[in-house]
Design an enzyme around this catalytic site. Structure first.
Site, PDB file in Angstrom:
ATOM      1  N   GLY B  15       0.836  -1.204   0.000  1.00 42.82           N
ATOM      2  CA  GLY B  15       0.000   0.000   0.000  1.00 42.82           C
ATOM      3  C   GLY B  15       0.865   1.246   0.000  1.00 42.82           C
ATOM      4  O   GLY B  15       1.838   1.347   0.742  1.00 42.82           O
ATOM      5  N   GLY B  18      -0.832   7.372   2.384  1.00 42.37           N
ATOM      6  CA  GLY B  18      -0.040   8.077   3.386  1.00 42.37           C
ATOM      7  C   GLY B  18       0.656   7.125   4.344  1.00 42.37           C
ATOM      8  O   GLY B  18       1.844   7.285   4.664  1.00 42.37           O
ATOM      9  N   GLY B  20       1.406   3.803   4.032  1.00 44.76           N
ATOM     10  CA  GLY B  20       2.419   2.946   3.417  1.00 44.76           C
ATOM     11  C   GLY B  20       3.660   3.733   3.038  1.00 44.76           C
ATOM     12  O   GLY B  20       4.795   3.299   3.287  1.00 44.76           O
ATOM     13  N   ASP B 215      -8.960  -5.432   0.724  1.00 43.77           N
ATOM     14  CA  ASP B 215      -7.978  -6.510   0.513  1.00 43.77           C
ATOM     15  C   ASP B 215      -7.118  -6.755   1.744  1.00 43.77           C
ATOM     16  O   ASP B 215      -6.903  -7.893   2.138  1.00 43.77           O
ATOM     17  CB  ASP B 215      -7.016  -6.179  -0.638  1.00 43.77           C
ATOM     18  N   THR B 252     -16.409  17.988   1.478  1.00 43.18           N
ATOM     19  CA  THR B 252     -15.595  18.047   2.689  1.00 43.18           C
ATOM     20  C   THR B 252     -16.304  18.732   3.856  1.00 43.18           C
ATOM     21  O   THR B 252     -17.073  19.680   3.678  1.00 43.18           O
ATOM     22  CB  THR B 252     -14.248  18.752   2.435  1.00 43.18           C
ATOM     23  N   ARG B 314     -19.496  13.264  13.107  1.00 44.16           N
ATOM     24  CA  ARG B 314     -20.117  12.815  11.856  1.00 44.16           C
ATOM     25  C   ARG B 314     -21.286  11.867  12.071  1.00 44.16           C
ATOM     26  O   ARG B 314     -22.269  11.912  11.337  1.00 44.16           O
ATOM     27  CB  ARG B 314     -19.059  12.122  11.005  1.00 44.16           C
ATOM     28  N   HIS B 379     -17.850   6.085   4.262  1.00 48.70           N
ATOM     29  CA  HIS B 379     -16.656   6.903   4.108  1.00 48.70           C
ATOM     30  C   HIS B 379     -15.387   6.299   4.702  1.00 48.70           C
ATOM     31  O   HIS B 379     -14.296   6.464   4.167  1.00 48.70           O
ATOM     32  CB  HIS B 379     -16.947   8.249   4.772  1.00 48.70           C
ATOM     33  N   GLU B 404      -5.755   3.236   7.645  1.00 48.24           N
ATOM     34  CA  GLU B 404      -7.145   2.798   7.735  1.00 48.24           C
ATOM     35  C   GLU B 404      -7.274   1.284   7.899  1.00 48.24           C
ATOM     36  O   GLU B 404      -8.266   0.795   8.425  1.00 48.24           O
ATOM     37  CB  GLU B 404      -7.926   3.289   6.501  1.00 48.24           C
ATOM     38  N   SER B 419      -7.458  11.029  10.432  1.00 49.15           N
ATOM     39  CA  SER B 419      -6.896   9.943   9.635  1.00 49.15           C
ATOM     40  C   SER B 419      -5.547  10.356   9.055  1.00 49.15           C
ATOM     41  O   SER B 419      -4.561   9.630   9.183  1.00 49.15           O
ATOM     42  CB  SER B 419      -7.836   9.528   8.504  1.00 49.15           C
TER      43      SER B 419
HETATM   44  C1  LIG Z   1     -12.917  11.966  -0.312  1.00 47.00           C
HETATM   45  C2  LIG Z   1     -12.210  11.721   0.972  1.00 47.00           C
HETATM   46  C3  LIG Z   1     -11.795  12.783   1.742  1.00 47.00           C
HETATM   47  C4  LIG Z   1     -11.103  12.570   2.938  1.00 47.00           C
HETATM   48  N1  LIG Z   1     -10.698  13.653   3.654  1.00 47.00           N
HETATM   49  C5  LIG Z   1      -9.975  13.442   4.780  1.00 47.00           C
HETATM   50  C6  LIG Z   1      -9.478  14.549   5.522  1.00 47.00           C
HETATM   51  O1  LIG Z   1      -9.676  15.697   5.148  1.00 47.00           O
HETATM   52  N2  LIG Z   1      -8.763  14.312   6.625  1.00 47.00           N
HETATM   53  C7  LIG Z   1      -8.499  13.045   7.052  1.00 47.00           C
HETATM   54  O2  LIG Z   1      -7.820  12.911   8.058  1.00 47.00           O
HETATM   55  N3  LIG Z   1      -8.968  11.977   6.375  1.00 47.00           N
HETATM   56  C8  LIG Z   1      -9.703  12.143   5.256  1.00 47.00           C
HETATM   57  N4  LIG Z   1     -10.172  11.056   4.569  1.00 47.00           N
HETATM   58  C9  LIG Z   1      -9.797   9.720   4.990  1.00 47.00           C
HETATM   59  C10 LIG Z   1      -8.391   9.409   4.543  1.00 47.00           C
HETATM   60  O3  LIG Z   1      -8.152   9.992   3.291  1.00 47.00           O
HETATM   61  C11 LIG Z   1      -8.116   7.925   4.432  1.00 47.00           C
HETATM   62  O4  LIG Z   1      -8.563   7.284   5.557  1.00 47.00           O
HETATM   63  C12 LIG Z   1      -6.636   7.697   4.297  1.00 47.00           C
HETATM   64  O5  LIG Z   1      -6.135   8.417   3.209  1.00 47.00           O
HETATM   65  C13 LIG Z   1      -6.265   6.241   4.160  1.00 47.00           C
HETATM   66  O6  LIG Z   1      -4.873   6.172   3.948  1.00 47.00           O
HETATM   67  P1  LIG Z   1      -4.088   4.803   3.941  1.00 47.00           P
HETATM   68  O7  LIG Z   1      -2.650   5.139   3.807  1.00 47.00           O
HETATM   69  O8  LIG Z   1      -4.506   3.980   5.090  1.00 47.00           O
HETATM   70  O9  LIG Z   1      -4.602   4.075   2.654  1.00 47.00           O
HETATM   71  P2  LIG Z   1      -4.802   4.575   1.133  1.00 47.00           P
HETATM   72  O10 LIG Z   1      -4.367   5.943   0.889  1.00 47.00           O
HETATM   73  O11 LIG Z   1      -6.159   4.178   0.765  1.00 47.00           O
HETATM   74  O12 LIG Z   1      -3.810   3.650   0.356  1.00 47.00           O
HETATM   75  C14 LIG Z   1      -4.042   2.282   0.225  1.00 47.00           C
HETATM   76  C15 LIG Z   1      -2.946   1.729  -0.614  1.00 47.00           C
HETATM   77  O13 LIG Z   1      -2.994   0.316  -0.574  1.00 47.00           O
HETATM   78  C16 LIG Z   1      -2.911  -0.202  -1.867  1.00 47.00           C
HETATM   79  N5  LIG Z   1      -3.568  -1.502  -1.874  1.00 47.00           N
HETATM   80  C17 LIG Z   1      -4.815  -1.823  -1.467  1.00 47.00           C
HETATM   81  N6  LIG Z   1      -5.015  -3.146  -1.630  1.00 47.00           N
HETATM   82  C18 LIG Z   1      -3.879  -3.650  -2.137  1.00 47.00           C
HETATM   83  C19 LIG Z   1      -3.454  -4.948  -2.531  1.00 47.00           C
HETATM   84  N7  LIG Z   1      -4.258  -6.011  -2.447  1.00 47.00           N
HETATM   85  N8  LIG Z   1      -2.208  -5.101  -3.033  1.00 47.00           N
HETATM   86  C20 LIG Z   1      -1.368  -4.043  -3.158  1.00 47.00           C
HETATM   87  N9  LIG Z   1      -1.717  -2.799  -2.794  1.00 47.00           N
HETATM   88  C21 LIG Z   1      -2.954  -2.619  -2.301  1.00 47.00           C
HETATM   89  C22 LIG Z   1      -3.542   0.837  -2.738  1.00 47.00           C
HETATM   90  O14 LIG Z   1      -3.098   0.718  -4.057  1.00 47.00           O
HETATM   91  C23 LIG Z   1      -3.024   2.096  -2.078  1.00 47.00           C
HETATM   92  O15 LIG Z   1      -1.736   2.386  -2.548  1.00 47.00           O
HETATM   93  C24 LIG Z   1     -10.875  11.258   3.369  1.00 47.00           C
HETATM   94  C25 LIG Z   1     -11.313  10.191   2.601  1.00 47.00           C
HETATM   95  C26 LIG Z   1     -11.994  10.406   1.422  1.00 47.00           C
HETATM   96  C27 LIG Z   1     -12.479   9.262   0.634  1.00 47.00           C
END
Ligand SMILES: Cc1cc2nc3c(=O)[nH]c(=O)nc-3n(C[C@H](O)[C@H](O)[C@H](O)COP(=O)(O)OP(=O)(O)OC[C@H]3O[C@@H](n4cnc5c(N)ncnc54)[C@H](O)[C@@H]3O)c2cc1C
Ligand code: SF4
Ligand code: SF4
Ligand code: FES
Lengths: 263, 609
Positions: B15, B18, B20, B215, B252, B314, B379, B404, B419
């Site tokens: 992943g 942010g 990863g 996943d 937002t 929320r 969300h 997440e 987040s």
């Molecule tokens: C529209 C929107 C607005 C948001 N606004 C905010 C905000 O203002 N403030 C805040 O704090 N949070 C906000 N959030 C929540 C926040 O953006 C997410 O919770 C956060 O970005 C998740 O980050 P992450 O690094 O956990 O995963 P992600 O950024 O989702 O990255 C997941 C990664 O895992 C990879 N992956 C997934 N499955 C596999 C697999 N099987 N094999 C290989 N790679 C895989 C994907 O390709 C990706 O690179 C928002 C969310 C959304 C949808």
């Protein structure tokens, strides 16, 4: 709700075709245009229609997308011959510009090598990315500068790396200067670094020599297609060109550069 | 015998959002070899979509803020089901993690003094969200990507991991397919960090991308890891609802932070009627006071008035919009009106450029002149892999999780902005501890060839079938079912039905046939993702069925109130038993020490001795 019928003429790779078809390519050597009849509803965008084609006719139709809101820059393609994001192109606008009884055409970006269907190989961009010299500022955690200083570069930070500008630029599209020319996206990136209020690095020699800013003849085609609304040519490229001129052709600056002073 | 490519790294990060990226940067800086594997392109992960900001008690905008208040707000917002140890670490470390981003090139909006500006968000007592307009996620992912590419890690883009391997109970690697070429790859690893994001694609109205199929949640579960809090799914109150094709896309919370008002079809500012007892002291009870607060905030003053009820957490706002609809007071297309047009147009465009653009392009609405129509959208999932609060290690040795895909920090409901700060805080920790553990090992665990072959066989199965359904049809039905039966408001009957429906969907999924070849075939990819979606949906439905109360992101029509004495003290834990069945139990975190307990609102902790 109003439902309407449309024909989408979409580029499909020949099945069994080896990926990474060479570049340049002739369309018929790697695939052909295929017609799909689909219904579309009010408010739909081109990407919705592509998804409908996948759901109803061709599960294996390859396309990239992530956010469906113009934020990630994945869904770049050429719709009716114009470089755009499929997720931000509304069907109502497309139908208006498409002549009656003509299909809507969707092709992959022609400036990049093909992988399959609408998906292209943009790994060049990731290699370029590595060549950018990162920001180099004070050795402490708290960086202070004003909003008006931030304003100058925040425009450049809005880039979603969709590569539509690169796809449109003739230096790359027609002349394939992938090795000698950084392309509009990376001039945007470098403008953001060069204009950073606390940065002390000089990238001007690199911009001139390795990144070939001289190839750009200010046609502004890149600015026209930028979905992030960045004024690529006027705000990024021209100021960088000016810096190159000052640095290389202004005698005082030349001396300063020789003795290692950054201005 | 299938052919595959083999790779060997100390740490494999799955992943590139942010979490990863931050983990991979930290691990690389420790001198170990790192592979970063992600299923979309670098810089396109879900994090790019985050809008409003990243929460950290920098106290730049209001000097009264401190980690203690941030800790308190996070626990209160999570309805006290958070792992308090993670909530403390997060509140204490987030400020440095945000400042550090600027030294890597991020450019946040500034205060008048030239420091990082902060905006108000629901559930945060003070303005706390570092932001750049409404494109904060883009800034954070780009910054981490730009830092990361110079750290020497190997990046594998458009590679999807579909199985984890263990050897003598310890993680030893993973299997992936390469979307572009359709080849199988085995990654040998001493430790693995899961940072795969969320699961909200399981609902038909959601703010997530195609990647959000859970996943990572499923991979961890299949490997024997404990999964926690899966009943808690956050429905964000403001998703777009019109036109239908944009349904779910996020609006937002920053709109409300900037003074956006919610009204029903009768023009009532209904949120004043929905302030829960535990928040009553902190929220305005008249429109005048709410407006006075906004005016203070806009003019950069410390707020002395109480905040508008639109900024409640929320879960509260989402349920209020739902109740207004049930009472027949919905907006034209079944939601509520959100209006920011009372502020000068240039300010709206400056503060919320993305929203301006989004409504203009996708809905033909000018938000500087008209109200937006909004409604709840799936969300965020608070539940995920249970981890050690310090190191982020799961219950499977050598497997770490952050972002997440992990659980603990947010309890029953996540505060907006928590987040992005979670990602950098715990992403860093996961990378740090995963690389330390890897450094202490001299070699890789042996992966049985049989297991690899089995894995690839399973991976190829959909392509070897013929005449079955299009996987898209099954995904569609699953999402509609989850929306209807495991949505914002749940009942016992519906949850029981959902569990049955999932079994039927599972049977269908096992015979679907997408057709086509191995090269960039979305139908095939979807067929493989379905397996994860079904198991993750089952976790949600099962945990929701068990929790007979309403709290945060989990609302039961048949048990409409919170039960502080029993349910309020336990978290659900799901594991796979030795027969492969899904098993659930409930457990508490260790008791909270007195010095931290003092920071919490004693009134909220009724029943607590
Ligand atoms: C529209 C929107 C607005 C948001 N606004 C905010 C905000 O203002 N403030 C805040 O704090 N949070 C906000 N959030 C929540 C926040 O953006 C997410 O919770 C956060 O970005 C998740 O980050 P992450 O690094 O956990 O995963 P992600 O950024 O989702 O990255 C997941 C990664 O895992 C990879 N992956 C997934 N499955 C596999 C697999 N099987 N094999 C290989 N790679 C895989 C994907 O390709 C990706 O690179 C928002 C969310 C959304 C949808
Ligand atoms: S302005 Fe320069 S960079 Fe942009 S399209 Fe024209 S030649 Fe290319
Ligand atoms: S500058 Fe504009 S067109 Fe070019 S990659 Fe960035 S967002 Fe796309
Ligand atoms: S899908 Fe993200 S920009 Fe189109």
């Amino acid at each position: 709700m109003m439902k309407k019928q449309v024909t989408f003429r979409v580029f499909r790779s020949h099945t069994g075709e080896r990926p990474y078809a060479s570049h340049p390519r002739t369309e018929s050597s790697v695939g052909k245009m295929s017609d799909y009849e689909v219904e579309y509803d009010e408010g739909m965008v081109v990407l919705d229609v592509i998804h409908r084609i996948q759901a109803e006719h061709a599960p294996d139709l390859a396309c990239r997308w992530n956010c469906k809101a113009g934020k990630c820059g994945s869904c770049s393609a050429e719709v009716n011959g114009k470089s755009r994001l499929m997720c931000m192109t509304r069907m109502s606008d497309i139908m208006e510009e498409t002549p009656e009884n003509e299909p809507v055409t969707v092709r992959p970006m022609q400036g990049f090598p093909l992988i399959r269907d609408l998906v292209t190989d943009v790994s060049w961009a990731y290699e370029m990315n590595k060549k950018m010299v990162p920001v180099n500022g004070p050795d402490k955690l708290d960086w202070e500068f004003n909003q008006n200083e931030a304003d100058r570069i925040q425009e450049f930070r809005q880039c979603i790396e969709c590569m539509l500008c690169v796809n449109t630029c003739h230096v790359i599209r027609e002349h394939e200067k992938f090795d000698d020319f950084a392309g509009p996206r990376f001039f945007v990136r470098m403008a953001g670094l060069e204009m950073h209020p606390l940065d002390t690095e000089s990238r001007i020699p690199q911009i001139k020599e390795d990144f070939g800013i001289g190839y750009c003849n200010i046609t502004r085609c890149c600015t026209e297609v930028c979905p992030a609304g960045i004024n690529i040519t006027d705000n990024a490229i021209i100021p960088l060109k000016e810096r190159v001129v000052t640095e290389y052709y202004d005698p005082i600056a030349m001396i300063a550069r020789k003795i290692g002073i950054k201005r | 015998m299938y052919d595959y490519e083999c790779h060997e790294h100390d740490v494999v990060v799955i992943g590139a959002g942010g979490a990863g990226l931050r983990a991979a940067i930290e691990a690389s800086s420790m001198g170990v070899s790192v592979a970063l594997v992600c299923k979309s392109m670098l810089g396109k992960a879900h994090t790019v979509m985050a809008e409003g900001g990243a929460a950290a008690a920098l106290a730049n905008k209001d000097s009264r803020d401190s980690w203690k208040t941030h800790f308190r707000d996070t626990m209160k917002g999570g309805k006290y089901l958070n792992d308090w140890r993670m909530a403390r670490i997060h509140a204490q470390e987030a400020p440095d993690r945000i400042r550090e981003l600027e030294t890597w090139g991020a450019v946040f909006d500034r205060t008048r003094e030239g420091r990082i500006n902060q905006r108000n968000f629901g559930g945060h007592t003070y303005p706390r969200l570092a932001h750049i307009g409404d494109a904060t996620g883009l800034e954070i992912i780009r910054t981490l990507q730009e830092k990361g590419v110079h750290m020497g890690m190997d990046v594998f883009m458009e590679f999807t991991v579909c199985r984890l391997f263990t050897s003598s109970g310890r993680i030893s690697g993973c299997l992936a397919y390469d979307r572009q070429r359709g080849r199988a790859h085995v990654f040998k690893a001493k430790t693995i960090v899961l940072a795969t994001g969320g699961i909200t694609r399981c609902w038909s109205v959601c703010s997530g991308s195609w990647e959000y199929t859970g996943d990572g949640h499923a991979l961890a579960y299949w490997t024997g890891a404990e999964m926690g809090d899966m009943e808690f799914v956050q429905f964000h109150p403001t998703g777009m609802i019109w036109p239908p094709s944009v349904r779910g896309i996020l609006v937002t919370e920053g709109v409300r932070g900037e003074g956006g008002m919610l009204r029903n079809s009768e023009g009532d500012r209904f949120m004043f009627n929905y302030v829960p007892e535990m928040f009553r002291k902190e929220f305005a009870d008249t429109e005048e006071e709410a407006l006075a607060w906004v005016e203070e905030v806009i003019s950069d003053k410390q707020a002395t008035n109480r905040r508008p009820p639109e900024l409640l957490t929320r879960d509260v706002v989402a349920k209020a919009i739902n109740s207004e609809k049930a009472a027949g007071r919905a907006s034209e297309h079944g939601g509520a009106y959100l209006n920011i047009s009372w502020r000068p147009a240039d300010q709206v465009r400056k503060k919320l450029p993305g929203m301006y653009h989004q409504f203009k392009e996708l809905a033909g609405v000018d938000i500087t002149k008209q109200a937006m129509e909004v409604g709840p959208t799936a969300h965020y999932v608070m539940g995920g892999v249970k981890v050690d609060p310090e190191s982020q290690e799961s219950t499977v040795p050598g497997l770490y999780a952050a972002g997440e895909s992990a659980t603990g920090l947010h309890g029953a409901n996540r505060l907006g902005g928590n987040s992005l700060s979670d990602l950098v805080t715990f992403g860093r920790r996961a990378g740090l501890y995963a690389s330390k553990a890897a450094s202490a090992m001299d070699t890789w665990g042996e992966i049985e060839e049989d297991e690899i072959q089995n894995g690839i066989d399973h991976m190829m199965a959909p392509l070897n079938r013929e005449g079955g359904e299009n996987p898209a049809a099954i995904v569609h039905d699953l999402r509609e079912m989850m929306q209807e039966k495991v949505g914002i408001i749940r009942t016992r009957e519906q949850l029981v039905e959902a569990l049955d429906d999932l079994e039927a969907l599972r049977v269908r999924s096992q015979s679907c046939s997408p057709g086509g070849g191995v090269i960039y075939n979305p139908g095939w990819h979807q067929a493989l993702e379905l397996e994860a979606m079904i198991d993750v949906s089952q976790m949600c439905a099962l945990a929701a069925l068990e929790r007979e109360e309403s709290r945060g992101g989990h609302t039961r029509d048949d048990f409409p109130t919170p039960d502080h004495d029993s349910w309020g003290k336990v978290n659900s834990v799901i594991t796979k038993d030795s027969d492969g069945n899904m098993k659930i139990e409930h457990r508490s975190y260790p008791p909270i020490p007195d010095e931290l307990k003092q920071l919490l609102d004693s009134d909220d902790l009724d029943g607590d001795s």
